[in-house]
Motif scaffolding. Sequence first.
Motif, PDB file in Angstrom:
ATOM      1  N   LEU A 259       0.793  -1.224  -0.115  1.00  0.00           N
ATOM      2  CA  LEU A 259      -0.034  -0.097  -0.127  1.00  0.00           C
ATOM      3  C   LEU A 259       0.987   1.079   0.143  1.00  0.00           C
ATOM      4  CD1 LEU A 259      -2.880  -0.722   0.139  1.00  0.00           C
ATOM      5  CD2 LEU A 259      -3.111  -0.026   2.495  1.00  0.00           C
ATOM      6  N   VAL A 260       0.537   2.356  -0.792  1.00  0.00           N
ATOM      7  CA  VAL A 260       1.203   3.315  -0.832  1.00  0.00           C
ATOM      8  C   VAL A 260       0.515   4.600  -0.586  1.00  0.00           C
ATOM      9  CG1 VAL A 260       2.865   4.704  -2.030  1.00  0.00           C
ATOM     10  CG2 VAL A 260       2.253   2.702  -2.903  1.00  0.00           C
ATOM     11  N   LEU A 261       0.966   5.442   0.497  1.00  0.00           N
ATOM     12  CA  LEU A 261       0.493   6.481   1.176  1.00  0.00           C
ATOM     13  C   LEU A 261       1.150   7.897   0.605  1.00  0.00           C
ATOM     14  CD1 LEU A 261       0.036   5.805   4.911  1.00  0.00           C
ATOM     15  CD2 LEU A 261      -1.609   5.305   3.178  1.00  0.00           C
ATOM     16  N   ALA A 262       0.478   8.955   0.357  1.00  0.00           N
ATOM     17  CA  ALA A 262       1.001  10.092  -0.198  1.00  0.00           C
ATOM     18  C   ALA A 262       1.855  10.717   0.976  1.00  0.00           C
ATOM     19  CB  ALA A 262      -0.107  11.281  -0.384  1.00  0.00           C
ATOM     20  N   PRO A 263       3.052  11.291   0.717  1.00  0.00           N
ATOM     21  CA  PRO A 263       4.009  11.600   1.962  1.00  0.00           C
ATOM     22  C   PRO A 263       3.210  12.579   2.967  1.00  0.00           C
ATOM     23  CG  PRO A 263       5.117  11.768  -0.323  1.00  0.00           C
ATOM     24  CD  PRO A 263       3.610  11.283  -0.493  1.00  0.00           C
ATOM     25  N   GLU A 264       2.258  13.127   2.352  1.00  0.00           N
ATOM     26  CA  GLU A 264       1.636  14.012   3.545  1.00  0.00           C
ATOM     27  C   GLU A 264       0.489  13.573   4.153  1.00  0.00           C
ATOM     28  OE1 GLU A 264       1.668  14.399   0.372  1.00  0.00           O
ATOM     29  OE2 GLU A 264       2.450  16.343  -0.646  1.00  0.00           O
ATOM     30  N   HIS A 265       0.236  12.235   3.869  1.00  0.00           N
ATOM     31  CA  HIS A 265      -0.904  11.610   4.483  1.00  0.00           C
ATOM     32  C   HIS A 265      -0.886  11.711   5.939  1.00  0.00           C
ATOM     33  CE1 HIS A 265      -4.028   8.533   5.283  1.00  0.00           C
ATOM     34  NE2 HIS A 265      -4.099   8.507   3.986  1.00  0.00           N
ATOM     35  N   PRO A 266      -2.041  12.250   6.644  1.00  0.00           N
ATOM     36  CA  PRO A 266      -2.117  12.301   7.808  1.00  0.00           C
ATOM     37  C   PRO A 266      -1.607  11.055   8.711  1.00  0.00           C
ATOM     38  CG  PRO A 266      -4.360  12.632   7.071  1.00  0.00           C
ATOM     39  CD  PRO A 266      -3.214  12.410   6.112  1.00  0.00           C
ATOM     40  N   LEU A 267      -1.781   9.769   8.210  1.00  0.00           N
ATOM     41  CA  LEU A 267      -1.632   8.580   9.066  1.00  0.00           C
ATOM     42  C   LEU A 267      -0.123   8.371   9.210  1.00  0.00           C
ATOM     43  CD1 LEU A 267      -4.241   5.828   7.909  1.00  0.00           C
ATOM     44  CD2 LEU A 267      -3.628   6.785  10.202  1.00  0.00           C
ATOM     45  N   VAL A 268       0.741   9.022   8.168  1.00  0.00           N
ATOM     46  CA  VAL A 268       2.162   8.732   8.170  1.00  0.00           C
ATOM     47  C   VAL A 268       2.778   9.213   9.476  1.00  0.00           C
ATOM     48  CG1 VAL A 268       4.233   9.119   7.076  1.00  0.00           C
ATOM     49  CG2 VAL A 268       2.117   8.768   5.852  1.00  0.00           C
ATOM     50  N   GLU A 269       2.522  10.300  10.126  1.00  0.00           N
ATOM     51  CA  GLU A 269       3.092  10.541  11.219  1.00  0.00           C
ATOM     52  C   GLU A 269       2.497   9.651  12.410  1.00  0.00           C
ATOM     53  OE1 GLU A 269       4.020  15.031  12.755  1.00  0.00           O
ATOM     54  OE2 GLU A 269       3.935  14.322  10.666  1.00  0.00           O
ATOM     55  N   LYS A 270       1.252   9.473  12.325  1.00  0.00           N
ATOM     56  CA  LYS A 270       0.924   8.401  13.616  1.00  0.00           C
ATOM     57  C   LYS A 270       1.567   7.173  13.472  1.00  0.00           C
ATOM     58  CE  LYS A 270      -3.627   6.592  15.569  1.00  0.00           C
ATOM     59  NZ  LYS A 270      -4.742   6.571  15.499  1.00  0.00           N
ATOM     60  N   PHE A 284      11.263  12.885   4.192  1.00  0.00           N
ATOM     61  CA  PHE A 284      10.980  12.262   3.048  1.00  0.00           C
ATOM     62  C   PHE A 284       9.726  13.251   2.443  1.00  0.00           C
ATOM     63  CE2 PHE A 284       8.559  10.094  -0.214  1.00  0.00           C
ATOM     64  CZ  PHE A 284       9.445   9.565  -1.175  1.00  0.00           C
ATOM     65  N   ALA A 285       8.737  13.535   3.185  1.00  0.00           N
ATOM     66  CA  ALA A 285       7.555  14.453   3.252  1.00  0.00           C
ATOM     67  C   ALA A 285       7.905  15.531   2.857  1.00  0.00           C
ATOM     68  CB  ALA A 285       6.388  14.298   4.419  1.00  0.00           C
ATOM     69  N   ALA A 286       9.042  16.211   3.603  1.00  0.00           N
ATOM     70  CA  ALA A 286       9.228  17.482   3.284  1.00  0.00           C
ATOM     71  C   ALA A 286       9.794  17.908   1.967  1.00  0.00           C
ATOM     72  CB  ALA A 286      10.234  17.835   4.481  1.00  0.00           C
ATOM     73  N   LYS A 287      10.626  16.928   1.630  1.00  0.00           N
ATOM     74  CA  LYS A 287      11.141  16.855   0.187  1.00  0.00           C
ATOM     75  C   LYS A 287      10.051  17.065  -1.008  1.00  0.00           C
ATOM     76  CE  LYS A 287      14.447  14.122  -2.095  1.00  0.00           C
ATOM     77  NZ  LYS A 287      15.082  12.913  -2.015  1.00  0.00           N
ATOM     78  N   ALA A 288       9.293  15.933  -0.731  1.00  0.00           N
ATOM     79  CA  ALA A 288       8.198  15.872  -1.542  1.00  0.00           C
ATOM     80  C   ALA A 288       7.377  17.046  -1.629  1.00  0.00           C
ATOM     81  CB  ALA A 288       7.446  14.421  -1.324  1.00  0.00           C
ATOM     82  N   SER A 289       6.862  17.597  -0.652  1.00  0.00           N
ATOM     83  CA  SER A 289       6.084  18.757  -0.645  1.00  0.00           C
ATOM     84  C   SER A 289       6.649  20.012  -1.289  1.00  0.00           C
ATOM     85  CB  SER A 289       5.281  19.024   0.540  1.00  0.00           C
ATOM     86  OG  SER A 289       5.903  18.915   1.667  1.00  0.00           O
ATOM     87  N   ILE A 324       5.516   4.699   1.420  1.00  0.00           N
ATOM     88  CA  ILE A 324       5.141   6.373   1.141  1.00  0.00           C
ATOM     89  C   ILE A 324       5.808   6.589  -0.328  1.00  0.00           C
ATOM     90  CG2 ILE A 324       4.484   7.484   3.392  1.00  0.00           C
ATOM     91  CD1 ILE A 324       7.309   8.629   3.655  1.00  0.00           C
ATOM     92  N   ALA A 325       5.174   7.254  -1.020  1.00  0.00           N
ATOM     93  CA  ALA A 325       5.965   7.374  -2.362  1.00  0.00           C
ATOM     94  C   ALA A 325       5.760   8.803  -2.811  1.00  0.00           C
ATOM     95  CB  ALA A 325       5.715   6.484  -3.270  1.00  0.00           C
ATOM     96  N   ASN A 326       6.542   9.288  -3.831  1.00  0.00           N
ATOM     97  CA  ASN A 326       6.354  10.805  -4.261  1.00  0.00           C
ATOM     98  C   ASN A 326       5.263  10.730  -5.446  1.00  0.00           C
ATOM     99  OD1 ASN A 326       7.856   9.400  -6.327  1.00  0.00           O
ATOM    100  ND2 ASN A 326       9.368  10.698  -6.257  1.00  0.00           N
ATOM    101  N   TYR A 327       4.910   9.527  -5.851  1.00  0.00           N
ATOM    102  CA  TYR A 327       4.159   9.334  -6.978  1.00  0.00           C
ATOM    103  C   TYR A 327       2.314   9.400  -6.365  1.00  0.00           C
ATOM    104  CZ  TYR A 327       3.418   4.440  -7.037  1.00  0.00           C
ATOM    105  OH  TYR A 327       3.057   3.052  -6.647  1.00  0.00           O
ATOM    106  N   VAL A 328       2.290   9.449  -5.391  1.00  0.00           N
ATOM    107  CA  VAL A 328       0.966   9.423  -4.842  1.00  0.00           C
ATOM    108  C   VAL A 328       0.402  10.716  -4.407  1.00  0.00           C
ATOM    109  CG1 VAL A 328      -0.572   8.251  -3.062  1.00  0.00           C
ATOM    110  CG2 VAL A 328       1.025   7.111  -4.249  1.00  0.00           C
ATOM    111  N   LEU A 329      -0.706  11.190  -4.858  1.00  0.00           N
ATOM    112  CA  LEU A 329      -1.017  12.653  -4.394  1.00  0.00           C
ATOM    113  C   LEU A 329      -1.903  12.624  -3.233  1.00  0.00           C
ATOM    114  CD1 LEU A 329      -1.677  13.633  -8.306  1.00  0.00           C
ATOM    115  CD2 LEU A 329       0.380  13.872  -7.033  1.00  0.00           C
TER     116      LEU A 329
END
Length: 804
Positions: A259-270, A284-289, A324-329
């Motif tokens: 499963l891939v989440l967007a780097p900014e997905h709120p669940l990632v942090e949790k 990674f999220a900071a770089k992607a956004s 998480i991956a950079n291709y998921v929006l």
Amino acid sequence: MEERYDFKAVEEKWQREWERTQAYRVHEDVERKKFYCLEMFPYPSGNLHMGHVRNYSIGDVLARFKKMQGYNVLHPMGWDAFGMPAENAAIQRKTHPATWTWSNIENMRRQLKRLGMDYDWTREVATCSPDYYKWTQWLFLLLYKRGLAYKGEGAVNWCPSCATVLANEQVEGGVCWRCKTPVEKRRLSQWFFKITEYADRLLEDLELLEGWPERVKTMQRNWIGRSEGVEIEFIAEKTGDKIPVFTTRQDTVYGVTYLVLAPEHPLVEKLTAGTEYEREAREFAAKASALSELDRTTALEKEGMFIGAYAINPMNSQRVPLWIANYVLMEYGTGAVMGVPAHDERDFEFAQKYGLEVRTVIRRPDGSAPADPSEAYTSYGPMVNSGPFDGLAGKEALRAVADYMEEKGIGKRRINYRLRDWLISRQRYWGAPIPIIYCDQCGTVPVPEEDLPVTLPEKVVFTGTGPSVLEGVEEFVNTTCPQCGRAARRETDTMDTFVCSSWYYLRYTSPGYEDGPLSVASANYWMPVDQYIGGIEHAVLHLLYSRFFMKVLNDAGLVKEREPFKRLLTQGMVLKDGSAMSKSRGNIVAPDEIVEKYGADTARLFILFASPPEKDLEWSDAGVEGAHRFLNRVWRLVLRGPVGSGEPDPEVRRALHLAIKKVTEDIEERFNFNTAISAIMELVNTLYRAERVTEEALETLVLLLAPFAPHLTEELWHRMGKEGSVHTQAWPKYDPEAIIADVVEVVVQVNGKVRDHIQVPAGATRDDLAARALASDRVQSFIAGKEIVKTVVVPDKLVNLVVK
RNA sequence: GCCGGGAUGGCGGAACUGGCAGACGCCAUGGACUUAAAAUCCAUUGGGCUACUCAGCCCGUGCGGGUUCGAAUCCCGCUCCCGGCACCA
């Protein structure tokens, strides 16, 4: 001595006269059939360019033509007058945007009048005038009341050069549509219009638009981007959090291997909190956004990382890793996708790179279901390795899986759109202020209707740096709350200029109306626009926004139509030496110069003759000369007067009526002004050669040419001693009797090759035609000694003898 | 990559339902008028070959196939150009 055509004197004379007699004023008249002809109003940049001339010439011909056909024609003009360039000019030239804009309008109005356009200038509107933007603000409040305007925070497009945010539609390939600067992402709180609420209707009603080019409808369909699928709930293994995933390929759900989440997905942090993955995931999220929109579209390399957590596939209880991956929006769907590398190209590429499992669950057409495929198979086919669903394929498979998921409460059918809400705030001065007040007590308070318009302060300083100019104007910002009366602050953002242009076509129907943005009765009489003409660049932008507005106003009961523009004509560009005319290329031909040298009628005629309206047009000085020559030719022909006496020549009469038919059909049905003009040219050639030319013929010629060359024809009309304006005459009708030829030329072919032409009486029978063809000496020489196997006869046209 | 649109003389373009390819205009050439030029009028103008009296034949609508009595037009497969969208799950 023959008098030469003095275009300058004639054009000036009639422009004065039309103005004096208010010749182009229009009034509502329920007794008459209306026709609303509209061209996209211009931004008042200061000067007309050839693209404008083309746009407005097309509209003018149609408007005049329809008037002559007896329609009550609304043909208005105005100004899309808010926008960035005025502020840039203010900075560069130390002038005020209003001063700059109004003087530009004055100049361009003069230029339009000089071209002899038949606008009803009493209906002129300018979006920057408080009389107009009062109602733009009123419409904002209407949307606000209807829950369609909201302030929301999110990652938005920021143009650093324009120093403002932009709507998605206004970012083209990662750069600002206006200044081509790469757009950045910023998290800001901004005003949006809920256009997504109308996504389905905007899509469905495209079907109503039979008079629109397929290309434009396709672009809108793609932009709206409807896709049907299922939202499936995966479950995070440790925390039990639901992870909804949107897919259009639920038939591949057994092939999910991660499963891939967007780097900014709120669940990632949790999910990463307190784990060894936390820091890296955050980086990674900071770089992607931080990636700009431009980088996003060009940076094709897929990157991702495992975040140390797992999720459960609700279909088969399989445990799959979470990435998480950079291709998921984050902005599309749920911000999470299921990874099915065997049947999705992106997933496949990603899985290859990171060594993730590839599990085939759809059989290929050749029957193979390789355990380790070398590429993704993305088409449909029978499901395999999918438990109870094995063997189901395509639509049936999609339906069965979706049904099962809904039944088990694992997922539900959903429709997703690519379309996002319309971001309308702009951090600019020269726009319609958003009529909102912020009060510490009452929160966000709309400006009461009776307080409209919220006018732009005049005393402002443009430095070219820093935030919105309005923020620094104390008198503007500081106000009182309409609800509690305490000190409050005004919203300092103004509206996107596309808001102003989303309803101007309605304002034209009752421009002076003071009790609302439009008079319902007037709008209902004139709307919809029967023919809209403009550039293809607005295929999505202006044309989508206007359709949205129309639907909102329809819901609010202000208009009875659902679509604003019944027919749309998208005109091509005017090119010089193969590329668009532009200042930087230095290949501009200025309309003023052409009008000066050859006159407005010549300019209009050339531009309509050189190419059909939808195609690009190559500017040609020699072509302009040709158009000018033709007008002089008409001048001399008509002033010479009738020739000969006695009965009219039936051949000339036939040519005349054929011309009426051709010109009428070309304008009305096909917008092929180039062929309409060429038909008039042929008529003129015929009349020059004819031995007998009647008054009727000359009169008809002038009438046919009137929409194209309004000044010349008006002058000729009066010189012929006719009463009234040529432009108020009835459009000529052709006599079907007159165009029937007594004798027709029929082509005789032998084995498909033309061998002779024979003259035969019109309406000859098939047998007669065949016999006459055989009687030809030439034909005989080709069929001598051969057997005729077949004779094909097309009455009044052709005989084909097939021989062996 | 996907979706649209297109390719016809030296040039812009025309050919509407499969029926004379190149209407109309530009450019060019020749002629008339003129002391001359401009303007205007008339004529020629896709390529090739044979005739030069009057014409005749062949080739030709991006490329290769196909359907048809007949294809610029319809079908299949390509090439190139223009536009839109582009990790949209």
